[in-house]
Enzyme design. Structure first.
Site, PDB file in Angstrom:
ATOM      1  N   SER A 132     -23.151   5.549 -54.378  1.00  0.00           N
ATOM      2  CA  SER A 132     -24.484   4.788 -54.151  1.00  0.00           C
ATOM      3  C   SER A 132     -25.465   5.233 -55.123  1.00  0.00           C
ATOM      4  O   SER A 132     -25.474   6.262 -55.755  1.00  0.00           O
ATOM      5  CB  SER A 132     -24.612   5.377 -52.817  1.00  0.00           C
ATOM      6  OG  SER A 132     -26.269   4.953 -52.576  1.00  0.00           O
ATOM      7  N   THR A 134     -28.059   6.194 -54.577  1.00  0.00           N
ATOM      8  CA  THR A 134     -28.868   7.406 -53.854  1.00  0.00           C
ATOM      9  C   THR A 134     -28.719   8.510 -54.678  1.00  0.00           C
ATOM     10  O   THR A 134     -29.448   9.465 -54.560  1.00  0.00           O
ATOM     11  CB  THR A 134     -28.489   7.438 -52.444  1.00  0.00           C
ATOM     12  OG1 THR A 134     -29.504   8.356 -51.648  1.00  0.00           O
ATOM     13  CG2 THR A 134     -26.989   8.064 -52.195  1.00  0.00           C
ATOM     14  N   TYR A 157     -26.428  12.397 -46.232  1.00  0.00           N
ATOM     15  CA  TYR A 157     -25.704  11.408 -46.640  1.00  0.00           C
ATOM     16  C   TYR A 157     -25.582  11.228 -47.994  1.00  0.00           C
ATOM     17  O   TYR A 157     -24.458  11.155 -48.484  1.00  0.00           O
ATOM     18  CB  TYR A 157     -26.251   9.896 -45.997  1.00  0.00           C
ATOM     19  CG  TYR A 157     -26.020   8.842 -46.812  1.00  0.00           C
ATOM     20  CD1 TYR A 157     -24.564   8.144 -46.650  1.00  0.00           C
ATOM     21  CD2 TYR A 157     -26.651   8.274 -47.636  1.00  0.00           C
ATOM     22  CE1 TYR A 157     -24.277   7.193 -47.510  1.00  0.00           C
ATOM     23  CE2 TYR A 157     -26.176   6.927 -48.536  1.00  0.00           C
ATOM     24  CZ  TYR A 157     -25.252   6.490 -48.248  1.00  0.00           C
ATOM     25  OH  TYR A 157     -24.881   5.574 -49.210  1.00  0.00           O
ATOM     26  N   LYS A 161     -22.461  11.774 -51.120  1.00  0.00           N
ATOM     27  CA  LYS A 161     -22.015  11.023 -52.030  1.00  0.00           C
ATOM     28  C   LYS A 161     -21.923  11.646 -53.591  1.00  0.00           C
ATOM     29  O   LYS A 161     -20.881  11.567 -54.263  1.00  0.00           O
ATOM     30  CB  LYS A 161     -22.912   9.892 -52.326  1.00  0.00           C
ATOM     31  CG  LYS A 161     -22.714   8.583 -51.286  1.00  0.00           C
ATOM     32  CD  LYS A 161     -21.309   7.908 -51.125  1.00  0.00           C
ATOM     33  CE  LYS A 161     -21.476   7.116 -49.775  1.00  0.00           C
ATOM     34  NZ  LYS A 161     -20.109   6.605 -49.305  1.00  0.00           N
TER      35      LYS A 161
END
Ligand code: UD1
Length: 351
Positions: A132, A134, A157, A161
């Site tokens: 991601s 992110t 979360y 990743k």
């Protein structure tokens, strides 16, 4: 015995989920044999039916959680012709990860580690990992390239990743037989044009697009727009929304790239976006335009942890991966709405 079809067999973990199901369709339509493992914690078998209706093929399906290592070992033992794995299966709700960090670390890290162990043990050489944008946090420069520094994750979360990418890199370095690609998604929205598969979050949606379509269909009273006082042209946050079918096609390219490779290469990372930033208000306007519906929404306070703006530099993926996103914002919102309507129609007629 050798497979009579000679198709290349790919394991898709999380294959009944949103991005997973669209990727299964693209893989099957590109001539691959697809096997799915999914514990269906955030999906249902309706997507298997959808994949079958679209492609004419129902993928082999194994419902279990990848954290069950003995189960995974038996699976790999009985699937010795696998040529690659596309790993989607993971928890992905940012807010929930803040409330239940250990559940996120346990599920997302252990499932990846089990998978890598089995890939090494049974010599399955290729991994495509669902990552991601992110990992970049709020980047200092836009558009964001793959060389942008990895910032401290804003949520457990996001941290899973980052850690997963590190686990993969270290494992690939230690195992000459393993190769991998990480695909860093920006904001996937939309659905397959058939309306047979799409995004179906369990419970209240956390993400913008399903919240919009569920509001328009009458399941939610109004969309809350999280802040309109950001330093952006209309004050709402900017993201790089990408059509899920474009995204799914990138996975086929990534697995092909690994299969084509003669020699072991470095672990690669690619940004998957369109390169174009759109605000929350622009998504609402596009939705209203394509659906012909007025959306009920209200402006509320900012959501904590939101980055102000992020969009991808897509050059590296365009040139190196040989892939480009083609679908525009209106195709994304139109297809998301088409899916929501058709799904609810199917629900009401099957009762
Ligand atoms: C984030 C991550 C993304 C990750 C995803 C998983 C970033 C930049 N992106 O997406 O990588 O895969 O979570 O869930 O960290 N919004 C509203 N009202 C709503 C919902 C959303 O106004 O009800 C706004 C948000 O404030 C944001 C935009 O819509 O500005 C998109 O939000 P969302 O769909 O949740 O995605 P991200 O948070 O960008």
């Amino acid at each position: 015995m050798k497979s009579t079809t000679q198709k290349k067999k790919i394991l898709v973990t999380g294959g009944t989920g949103y991005i997973g199901s669209h990727t299964c369709v693209e893989l099957i339509q590109s001539g691959y044999d697809v096997v799915i493992i999914d514990d269906q914690s955030n999906s249902t078998s309706a997507s298997l039916k959808g994949i079958e209706k679209i492609t004419g093929t129902r993928p082999e399906f194994h419902p279990f959680n990848l954290c069950e290592s003995s189960h995974l070992d038996s699976f790999f033992k009985s699937h010795q012709t696998l040529q690659g794995v596309i790993h989607f299966a993971a928890f992905k709700a940012v807010g929930e990860s803040v409330e239940k960090p250990l559940a996120y670390y346990r599920n997302n890290l252990i499932s990846l580690m089990n998978l890598l162990e089995m890939m090494t043990k049974y010599e399955v050489p290729h991994l495509v990992f669902s990552s991601s944008c992110t990992v970049y946090g709020q980047p200092d420069e836009l558009p964001v390239t793959e060389q942008a520094p990895i910032k401290k994750a804003a949520s457990p979360y996001g941290n899973t990743k980052q850690i997963c990418e590190e686990i993969i890199e270290d494992t690939l370095n230690a195992n000459p037989g393993l190769q991998g690609i990480s695909l860093r998604y920006f904001n996937p929205i939309g659905a397959h044009e058939s309306g047979l598969i799409g995004e179906l979050p369990a419970g209240t949606p956390n993400n913008l697009m399903p919240f919009i379509t569920q509001t328009a269909i009458g399941l939610r009273s109004s969309l809350k727009v999280f802040g309109n006082d950001y330093d952006t042209p209309d004050g709402t946050c900017i993201r790089d929304y990408i059509h899920v079918v474009d995204l799914a096609k990138a996975h086929v390219r990534a697995i092909e790239r690994l299969l084509e490779k003669q020699n072991k290469t470095e672990y690669e990372y690619f940004n998957l976006g369109t390169g174009k930033g759109s605000s929350v208000m622009e998504i609402i306007q596009s939705f209203e335009r394509t659906s012909g519906q007025k959306l009920n929404y209200e402006i509320v306070a900012r959501r904590s942890g939101d980055v102000v703006k992020i969009y991808a530099d897509t050059q590296y993926a365009n040139q190196e991966l040989g892939w480009k996103a083609h679908k525009g914002l209106d195709e994304m919102t139109e297809s998301a709405w088409n899916w929501e309507k058709k799904y609810r129609e199917r629900q009401s007629t099957s009762k």
